[in-house]
Design a protein around this motif. Structure first.
Motif, PDB file in Angstrom:
ATOM      1  N   VAL A  79       0.911  -1.318  -0.412  1.00 38.03           N
ATOM      2  CA  VAL A  79       0.159  -0.113  -0.158  1.00 38.03           C
ATOM      3  C   VAL A  79       0.775   1.597  -0.227  1.00 38.03           C
ATOM      4  CG1 VAL A  79      -1.757   1.319   0.933  1.00 38.03           C
ATOM      5  CG2 VAL A  79      -1.714  -1.151   1.124  1.00 38.03           C
ATOM      6  N   ILE A  80       0.285   2.129  -1.059  1.00 34.16           N
ATOM      7  CA  ILE A  80       1.634   3.460  -1.084  1.00 34.16           C
ATOM      8  C   ILE A  80       0.918   4.767  -0.134  1.00 34.16           C
ATOM      9  CG2 ILE A  80       2.196   4.978  -3.068  1.00 34.16           C
ATOM     10  CD1 ILE A  80       2.527   2.526  -4.810  1.00 34.16           C
ATOM     11  N   SER A  81      -0.469   4.282  -0.682  1.00 38.43           N
ATOM     12  CA  SER A  81      -1.542   5.636   0.421  1.00 38.43           C
ATOM     13  C   SER A  81      -2.968   5.701   0.360  1.00 38.43           C
ATOM     14  CB  SER A  81      -1.483   6.733  -0.337  1.00 38.43           C
ATOM     15  OG  SER A  81      -2.191   7.007  -1.952  1.00 38.43           O
ATOM     16  N   ILE A  82      -3.668   6.231   1.202  1.00 40.04           N
ATOM     17  CA  ILE A  82      -4.925   5.791   1.075  1.00 40.04           C
ATOM     18  C   ILE A  82      -5.958   6.574   0.370  1.00 40.04           C
ATOM     19  CG2 ILE A  82      -7.570   5.654   2.852  1.00 40.04           C
ATOM     20  CD1 ILE A  82      -4.906   3.765   4.142  1.00 40.04           C
ATOM     21  N   GLN A  83      -6.723   6.690  -0.411  1.00 35.47           N
ATOM     22  CA  GLN A  83      -7.302   7.613  -1.822  1.00 35.47           C
ATOM     23  C   GLN A  83      -7.777   8.558  -0.775  1.00 35.47           C
ATOM     24  OE1 GLN A  83      -4.878   6.740  -3.932  1.00 35.47           O
ATOM     25  NE2 GLN A  83      -6.221   7.241  -4.745  1.00 35.47           N
ATOM     26  N   ASN A  84      -8.864   8.326   0.261  1.00 33.50           N
ATOM     27  CA  ASN A  84      -9.933   8.639   0.800  1.00 33.50           C
ATOM     28  C   ASN A  84      -9.795   8.554   2.172  1.00 33.50           C
ATOM     29  OD1 ASN A  84     -12.059   7.275   0.770  1.00 33.50           O
ATOM     30  ND2 ASN A  84     -12.114   8.022  -0.960  1.00 33.50           N
ATOM     31  N   SER A  85     -10.114   9.669   2.663  1.00 33.23           N
ATOM     32  CA  SER A  85     -10.434   9.962   4.153  1.00 33.23           C
ATOM     33  C   SER A  85     -12.298   8.810   5.006  1.00 33.23           C
ATOM     34  CB  SER A  85     -10.253  10.857   4.971  1.00 33.23           C
ATOM     35  OG  SER A  85     -11.386  11.993   5.006  1.00 33.23           O
ATOM     36  N   PRO A 109     -11.077  -7.176  11.177  1.00 31.43           N
ATOM     37  CA  PRO A 109     -10.542  -7.482  12.155  1.00 31.43           C
ATOM     38  C   PRO A 109      -9.476  -5.715  12.236  1.00 31.43           C
ATOM     39  CG  PRO A 109     -10.778  -9.531  10.589  1.00 31.43           C
ATOM     40  CD  PRO A 109     -11.416  -7.633  10.319  1.00 31.43           C
ATOM     41  N   PHE A 110      -8.899  -5.517  11.144  1.00 27.78           N
ATOM     42  CA  PHE A 110      -7.790  -3.844  10.968  1.00 27.78           C
ATOM     43  C   PHE A 110      -8.607  -2.992  11.661  1.00 27.78           C
ATOM     44  CE2 PHE A 110      -6.940  -6.601   7.792  1.00 27.78           C
ATOM     45  CZ  PHE A 110      -5.944  -6.709   7.527  1.00 27.78           C
ATOM     46  N   PHE A 111     -10.021  -2.833  11.847  1.00 34.20           N
ATOM     47  CA  PHE A 111     -10.382  -1.618  13.102  1.00 34.20           C
ATOM     48  C   PHE A 111     -10.620  -2.004  13.668  1.00 34.20           C
ATOM     49  CE2 PHE A 111     -11.166  -0.119   8.022  1.00 34.20           C
ATOM     50  CZ  PHE A 111     -11.129   1.340   8.535  1.00 34.20           C
ATOM     51  N   GLY A 112     -11.388  -3.027  14.402  1.00 31.95           N
ATOM     52  CA  GLY A 112     -11.791  -3.392  15.775  1.00 31.95           C
ATOM     53  C   GLY A 112     -12.493  -3.295  16.066  1.00 31.95           C
ATOM     54  N   GLY A 117      -9.329  13.157  12.511  1.00 32.82           N
ATOM     55  CA  GLY A 117      -8.019  13.240  12.214  1.00 32.82           C
ATOM     56  C   GLY A 117      -7.390  12.084  11.972  1.00 32.82           C
ATOM     57  N   LEU A 118      -7.183  11.324  13.934  1.00 33.01           N
ATOM     58  CA  LEU A 118      -6.239  10.483  14.241  1.00 33.01           C
ATOM     59  C   LEU A 118      -6.602   9.081  14.380  1.00 33.01           C
ATOM     60  CD1 LEU A 118      -6.841  11.228  18.248  1.00 33.01           C
ATOM     61  CD2 LEU A 118      -4.833  11.142  16.697  1.00 33.01           C
ATOM     62  N   LEU A 119      -8.470   8.491  13.184  1.00 27.77           N
ATOM     63  CA  LEU A 119      -8.570   7.986  12.791  1.00 27.77           C
ATOM     64  C   LEU A 119      -8.244   8.102  11.183  1.00 27.77           C
ATOM     65  CD1 LEU A 119     -10.741   5.638  12.747  1.00 27.77           C
ATOM     66  CD2 LEU A 119     -12.130   6.774  11.666  1.00 27.77           C
ATOM     67  N   VAL A 120      -7.750   8.860  10.447  1.00 24.52           N
ATOM     68  CA  VAL A 120      -6.926   8.743   9.566  1.00 24.52           C
ATOM     69  C   VAL A 120      -5.714   8.543   9.436  1.00 24.52           C
ATOM     70  CG1 VAL A 120      -6.926  10.433   7.691  1.00 24.52           C
ATOM     71  CG2 VAL A 120      -8.672  10.321   8.190  1.00 24.52           C
ATOM     72  N   GLN A 121      -5.069   8.909  10.262  1.00 24.20           N
ATOM     73  CA  GLN A 121      -3.828   8.708  10.987  1.00 24.20           C
ATOM     74  C   GLN A 121      -2.932   7.277  11.383  1.00 24.20           C
ATOM     75  OE1 GLN A 121      -2.514  11.773  13.760  1.00 24.20           O
ATOM     76  NE2 GLN A 121      -0.505  12.075  13.199  1.00 24.20           N
ATOM     77  N   ALA A 122      -4.783   6.813  12.154  1.00 19.34           N
ATOM     78  CA  ALA A 122      -4.625   4.967  12.649  1.00 19.34           C
ATOM     79  C   ALA A 122      -4.693   4.280  11.183  1.00 19.34           C
ATOM     80  CB  ALA A 122      -5.277   5.308  13.417  1.00 19.34           C
ATOM     81  N   VAL A 123      -5.469   4.611   9.893  1.00 17.09           N
ATOM     82  CA  VAL A 123      -5.230   3.544   9.113  1.00 17.09           C
ATOM     83  C   VAL A 123      -4.232   3.894   8.618  1.00 17.09           C
ATOM     84  CG1 VAL A 123      -7.103   3.613   7.303  1.00 17.09           C
ATOM     85  CG2 VAL A 123      -8.008   4.005   9.330  1.00 17.09           C
ATOM     86  N   GLU A 124      -3.640   5.220   7.407  1.00 12.73           N
ATOM     87  CA  GLU A 124      -2.812   5.573   7.390  1.00 12.73           C
ATOM     88  C   GLU A 124      -1.595   4.473   7.646  1.00 12.73           C
ATOM     89  OE1 GLU A 124      -3.212   9.650   5.670  1.00 12.73           O
ATOM     90  OE2 GLU A 124      -2.052   9.774   6.776  1.00 12.73           O
ATOM     91  N   THR A 125      -0.654   5.023   9.208  1.00 11.54           N
ATOM     92  CA  THR A 125      -0.124   3.773   9.598  1.00 11.54           C
ATOM     93  C   THR A 125      -0.252   2.227   9.708  1.00 11.54           C
ATOM     94  OG1 THR A 125      -0.190   5.365  11.626  1.00 11.54           O
ATOM     95  CG2 THR A 125       0.500   3.207  12.411  1.00 11.54           C
ATOM     96  N   CYS A 126      -1.871   1.541   9.573  1.00 10.30           N
ATOM     97  CA  CYS A 126      -1.985   0.016   9.687  1.00 10.30           C
ATOM     98  C   CYS A 126      -1.238  -0.290   8.443  1.00 10.30           C
ATOM     99  CB  CYS A 126      -3.259   0.002  10.207  1.00 10.30           C
ATOM    100  SG  CYS A 126      -4.234  -1.393   9.984  1.00 10.30           S
ATOM    101  N   PHE A 127      -1.620   1.005   7.229  1.00 11.30           N
ATOM    102  CA  PHE A 127      -2.151   0.396   6.017  1.00 11.30           C
ATOM    103  C   PHE A 127      -0.749   0.537   5.281  1.00 11.30           C
ATOM    104  CE2 PHE A 127      -6.156  -0.266   7.436  1.00 11.30           C
ATOM    105  CZ  PHE A 127      -6.132  -1.705   6.334  1.00 11.30           C
ATOM    106  N   ILE A 128      -0.289   1.934   5.181  1.00 14.60           N
ATOM    107  CA  ILE A 128       1.016   2.434   4.206  1.00 14.60           C
ATOM    108  C   ILE A 128       2.131   1.772   4.544  1.00 14.60           C
ATOM    109  CG2 ILE A 128       2.058   4.623   3.398  1.00 14.60           C
ATOM    110  CD1 ILE A 128      -0.929   6.499   3.831  1.00 14.60           C
TER     111      ILE A 128
END
Length: 130
Positions: free
Chosen positions: A12-18, A81-84, A111-122
Motif C-alpha cells: 500500500v502506497i497511500s490511502i485514496q480518501n478518508s 479485524p483491522f478496525f477492531g 484526523g486520528l482515525l485517518v492517521q491510524a488507518v494510514e499507519t496500519c496500511f501504508i
C-alpha cells in the motif's frame, strides 16, 4: 466485465480518501441516499428510516507490486479485524465524536482515525483477491 480472478501481492502506497465507511443497501450493497429522516437505494429501490441504515467498509488504496501501480478498493467485513469493530459500530463512534467536537460534516472521519488507518496500511504488503 472480465471474470478472471487472481491474487495480487502488493504494498500500500497511500490511502485514496478518508471516508472509510458508507451507508449501504442491505439488499445490493450500493450506497444509500440519506436525508435526515429517510434512506433510498437508487439501484434497487429499497427505502427506510435513516436511523435504520446499515454501514459497510470501503477502503480505497493506491498499491504497487514490483512492476505496476493499482487502485484497489476493499469492501465489507473483511476489514473488521483491522478496525477492531464493525462498520456499524465505527459509524456510531465517528458520529458521537463529531457531535462532541462540533464537527458539522457528518461524513468526516476524525484526523486520528485517518492517521491510524494510514499507519496500519501504508508501507505494508497484502495479498488482494482481484
Amino acid at each position: 466485465m472480465n471474470s478472471v480472478r487472481g491474487l495480487l501481492a502488493a504494498s500500500v502506497i497511500s490511502i485514496q480518501n478518508s471516508c472509510f465507511i458508507y451507508p449501504a443497501c442491505q439488499k445490493c450493497f450500493s450506497r444509500l441516499m440519506l436525508d435526515s429522516r429517510r434512506f433510498n437505494c437508487l439501484k434497487c429501490g429499497c427505502t427506510g428510516e435513516a436511523k435504520d441504515a446499515s454501514y459497510r467498509y470501503r477502503l480505497s488504496l493506491k498499491t504497487a507490486d514490483t512492476n505496476d501501480l493499482f487502485d484497489i478498493t476493499v469492501f465489507g467485513s473483511c476489514l473488521d479485524p483491522f478496525f477492531g469493530v464493525t462498520a456499524e459500530n465505527l459509524q456510531r463512534c465517528i458520529q458521537d465524536f463529531n457531535q462532541l467536537s462540533g464537527e458539522t460534516n457528518t461524513d468526516a472521519s476524525p484526523g486520528l482515525l485517518v492517521q491510524a488507518v494510514e499507519t496500519c496500511f501504508i508501507g505494508k504488503r497484502f495479498i488482494f483477491g482481484v
